[in-house]
Design a protein around this motif. Structure first.
Motif, PDB file in Angstrom:
ATOM      1  N   PRO A   1     -11.159 -28.184 -16.114  1.00  0.00           N
ATOM      2  CA  PRO A   1     -11.304 -26.945 -15.280  1.00  0.00           C
ATOM      3  C   PRO A   1      -9.768 -26.932 -14.607  1.00  0.00           C
ATOM      4  N   LYS A   2      -8.865 -26.167 -14.792  1.00  0.00           N
ATOM      5  CA  LYS A   2      -7.743 -25.771 -14.731  1.00  0.00           C
ATOM      6  C   LYS A   2      -7.913 -24.492 -14.301  1.00  0.00           C
ATOM      7  N   TRP A   3      -6.966 -23.894 -12.811  1.00  0.00           N
ATOM      8  CA  TRP A   3      -7.659 -22.722 -12.321  1.00  0.00           C
ATOM      9  C   TRP A   3      -6.564 -21.773 -13.118  1.00  0.00           C
ATOM     10  N   ASP A   4      -7.322 -20.741 -13.232  1.00  0.00           N
ATOM     11  CA  ASP A   4      -6.828 -19.567 -13.797  1.00  0.00           C
ATOM     12  C   ASP A   4      -6.318 -18.425 -13.030  1.00  0.00           C
ATOM     13  N   LYS A   5      -4.565 -18.054 -12.528  1.00  0.00           N
ATOM     14  CA  LYS A   5      -3.965 -17.387 -12.796  1.00  0.00           C
ATOM     15  C   LYS A   5      -5.035 -16.021 -12.156  1.00  0.00           C
ATOM     16  N   ALA A   6      -6.135 -15.364 -13.400  1.00  0.00           N
ATOM     17  CA  ALA A   6      -6.283 -14.226 -12.788  1.00  0.00           C
ATOM     18  C   ALA A   6      -7.209 -13.609 -11.722  1.00  0.00           C
ATOM     19  N   GLY A   7      -7.453 -14.972 -10.898  1.00  0.00           N
ATOM     20  CA  GLY A   7      -8.828 -15.139  -9.726  1.00  0.00           C
ATOM     21  C   GLY A   7      -8.578 -16.215  -9.831  1.00  0.00           C
ATOM     22  N   SER A   8      -9.390 -16.555  -8.334  1.00  0.00           N
ATOM     23  CA  SER A   8      -9.415 -17.209  -6.954  1.00  0.00           C
ATOM     24  C   SER A   8     -10.262 -18.009  -7.452  1.00  0.00           C
ATOM     25  N   GLU A   9     -11.064 -17.316  -7.903  1.00  0.00           N
ATOM     26  CA  GLU A   9     -12.846 -18.357  -8.300  1.00  0.00           C
ATOM     27  C   GLU A   9     -13.406 -19.130 -10.578  1.00  0.00           C
ATOM     28  N   THR A  10     -12.046 -18.166 -11.366  1.00  0.00           N
ATOM     29  CA  THR A  10     -11.837 -18.493 -12.434  1.00  0.00           C
ATOM     30  C   THR A  10     -11.349 -19.596 -13.014  1.00  0.00           C
ATOM     31  N   VAL A  11     -11.837 -20.952 -13.983  1.00  0.00           N
ATOM     32  CA  VAL A  11     -11.694 -21.639 -14.090  1.00  0.00           C
ATOM     33  C   VAL A  11     -10.899 -21.555 -15.575  1.00  0.00           C
TER      34      VAL A  11
END
Length: 444
Positions: free
Chosen positions: A172-182
């Motif tokens: 998993p890598k964090w999505d820059k679109a939101g704090s909970e999206t990966v």
């Protein structure tokens, strides 16, 4: 005409009854405020549970990202720029099973679910790059598979991807679109990516959620099957199920979607994002409550003025066609009893079935007002008329609440019939002469 005659005149009594109806808007406003407060507490409890358990879920199929070097002439020389081509599956099958359960916060019930969703499909590299010479340098040995997930905290087990029969570990890598999206990503080994070949993939996601489960079409052809033990689904979105079966034991539904826009094109950004799919309308199912108690009670409360007015109209006609004379306080008691019906309905509906709560509440209100009418009207027959009228009103309201799509039609017809009956009963009354006649009789 003295003061007593004015008070006993028909015109004055009609105006005073109208004033009482307006006055009763105050307690009805207080009742509606209680309904709003209880509804707010329910929404707060729902938000607390869904935040801890898992929110509504949006699932997108896998994306295959292939890097390439784009060449172009500049100032008499050649320049190079790193780009990425993002591909969607050619075909994809989604098999989802939703197991719902109820979570409690005080007296409030909130439905949540555990979903097991299995994806499998094909990526075709037969025409990758196409006729675009700038994409001729695709680096198949650097291919990356990416799976966007909009709520990572809801994932209950690690996702294992099987590509052409081999297991690939996803990170998993964090999505820059939101704090909970990966974005779950993995590099596809070079020997598992070959041009002019069709590659198979398969993976399973187990996640917790609430309210809704939806998808975004992410393949040229997508087949989705869904099964759940929830008996009150509400399907939504740009695609509705091609087939569905709903029973008390749950529901099954299936979608078949053809979407020719499978190539997402080139991008300078390697990581995909959930934001990329915001423009596409999702589709899926809402797990709604069979009866939204607060919404129904709020709708019922909107009929309060009509209920009070009709009840007062019955008493006014009783005075008009007999020698009965009611005091304004007696009108006020009856009006307050009508207002308390809605409060009683709300308090009972929070604990028992709405239909049963409605039956108990309206029965209590009808009996209370009818017995009171028997005493103040000094006539059993007149009290029976009040009982029949109130029963008709509550039946009419119940039918209107249950027939949401036809509420306006039923309401319009009901009001028209009530007006017609009132006009018929008063068609022969000489209103100008009545004031002086009634005043003279009562003064004597």
């Amino acid at each position: 005409m003295n003061l007593a005659s004015i008070k006993n005149s028909t015109t004055f009594r009609v105006l005073f009854i109208g004033f009482l109806i307006l006055l009763l808007l105050i307690p009805m406003g207080m009742v509606e405020s209680v309904i709003f407060d209880r509804s707010h507490l329910y929404r707060q409890a729902t938000n607390e549970i869904t935040h801890s358990w898992g929110k509504e879920q949006l699932l997108v199929g896998p994306i295959l990202t292939l890097p390439f070097v784009k060449t172009f002439s500049e100032n008499g020389g050649w320049s190079y720029d790193s780009r990425y081509q993002h591909l969607r599956p050619e075909t994809m099958t989604v098999d989802s099973h939703i197991e719902t359960q109820i979570r409690y916060r005080g007296i409030y019930e909130v439905p949540v679910y555990l979903a097991t969703v299995r994806f499998n499909g094909l990526f075709s590299l037969a025409e990758v790059g196409g006729k675009d010479d700038s994409a001729a340098g695709l680096q198949l040995d650097e291919g990356v598979i990416q799976i966007p997930v909009n709520n990572s905290r809801s994932i209950k087990e690690s996702i294992g991807l099987v590509w052409d029969g081999e297991v690939i570990v996803l990170t998993p890598k964090w999505d820059k679109a939101g704090s909970e999206t990966v974005i779950f990503t993995a590099k596809v080994p070079a020997h598992l990516l070959a041009k002019n070949k069709v590659h198979e993939f398969e993976y399973e996601i187990k996640l917790a959620g609430s309210k809704a489960l939806s998808f975004v079409s992410s393949a040229q052809k997508t087949d989705i099957k869904m099964k759940s033990n929830w008996a009150s689904p509400s399907f939504f979105g740009v695609y509705l199920p091609t087939s569905r079966d709903i029973s008390d034991a749950g529901f099954t539904a299936s979608w078949t979607i053809n979407d020719l826009l499978t190539d997402m094109g080139h991008s300078k950004q390697e990581m995909v994002s959930v934001n990329w799919f915001q423009g596409q309308q999702p589709f899926g199912v809402n797990l709604i409550q069979p009866v939204d108690t607060y919404q129904v009670v709020t709708r019922a409360a909107k009929y309060a003025v009509l209920f009070i007015s009709l009840t007062f109209l019955v008493y006014f006609f009783t005075e008009l066609f007999s020698n009965a004379l009611l005091h304004p306080i007696q009108y006020l008691f009856v009006g307050v009893a009508n207002c308390i019906f809605y409060l009683l309905l709300l308090s009972l509906a929070e604990h028992i079935n709405f239909t049963l709560a409605y039956f108990i509440s309206c029965s209590a209100s009808i009996v209370l007002i009818s017995l009171y009418s028997r005493s103040i009207l000094k006539s059993r027959a007149k009290a029976v008329i009040v009982l029949i009228t109130l029963s008709g009103q509550y039946i009419y309201l119940f039918v209107t609440l249950r027939s949401e799509g036809f509420a306006l039609l039923i309401g319009s017809i009901g009001l028209f019939l009530i007006l017609g009956v009132a006009m018929y009963l008063t068609r022969n009354i000489d209103w100008r002469a009545m004031n002086s006649e009634i005043a003279a009789v009562r003064d004597n």
